[in-house]
Design a protein around this motif. Sequence first.
Motif: not given
Lengths: 131, 182
Positions: A38-51
């Motif tokens: 799972v891509s987890m940089a700022t862009c990913g996290i801000a778009s809901g990668a954590k969920e």
Amino acid sequence: MNKIKSLADLRKLQNEVQSKIKLREKGDNPDKLVQIKVSMATCGIASGAKETMTFFIDELEHQGIDAVVTQTGCMGYCYAEPTIELIIPGQAPVVYGYVTKAKAQEIIDKHIKLNQMVDGIIPVNYSSIDN
Amino acid sequence: MKDLSLHILDIVQNSIRAKAQLIEIEIDERPENDQYIITVTDDGTGMNEEGLKRAIDPFYTSRTTRKVGLGLSLFKQNAEQTGGSLHIESVLNKGTKVTATFGFHHLDRPIMGDLVGCLLILICSPGKTNYVFKYRTPSGEYVLDTREIRKTLEDVPIDNPEVRIFLKEMIEENLEEIHISE
């Protein structure tokens, strides 16, 4: 009130889990497992990668599918976050964009279980802004 | 980003990319001083003075996949909106320390969000990075050290699903005990 869990409780769990692991085949190696990055940089996290990542971990565990879910950096597809890279052993890696929970469920049900690709694949011939 | 926990998850990725072996995440609630301090310290490659100057520049990144680097700038903006600040200290080949101070009682301070979920994503990953997590409130302190956990687990992997569920409950119970704020 229940006692708060501590490292001593973890030691008990360790014994239980270890005996279970020994029962399983030793042939388990990561190259033979389905891998999801799972891509987890700022862009990913801000778009809901954590969920998305939490959903993959929980759902794959719930369905009893052996898979490795890890985080990775930005792949350059910031417009399509959350993105995931799916590696099925023996096949070329596939990148999916806009992976919401519903999409993640579809990927598990169709791509991982039945090996049918679903909509939302970012073709490899797309290149980043540098090229 | 709406939650502080997501910011932490994001900032820690910088440390991971800097090849840190030990990352310390500290949250310090000081309502009496109107401060809510988040500190991320690592022993990674660090930055030289020029890199340090440009670190909070949103149009600077060390990546090659894209041309913007918003993580630290967004964190800084959020901290400053609550009357706080963001400081970065870094020594090349020694490590980096990012300190963000928020106004504790400020209306615009984002909620912490799913802190335990973010910690689990970091802690339960197959890499060799270790974490020390500290949470301090006026009612007490909770410290979690993954080196102790790995030692207890011996050869059971830390990303084992049962271990994950156990750690989730353990962290939640301990944080509840020290009455963390939202």
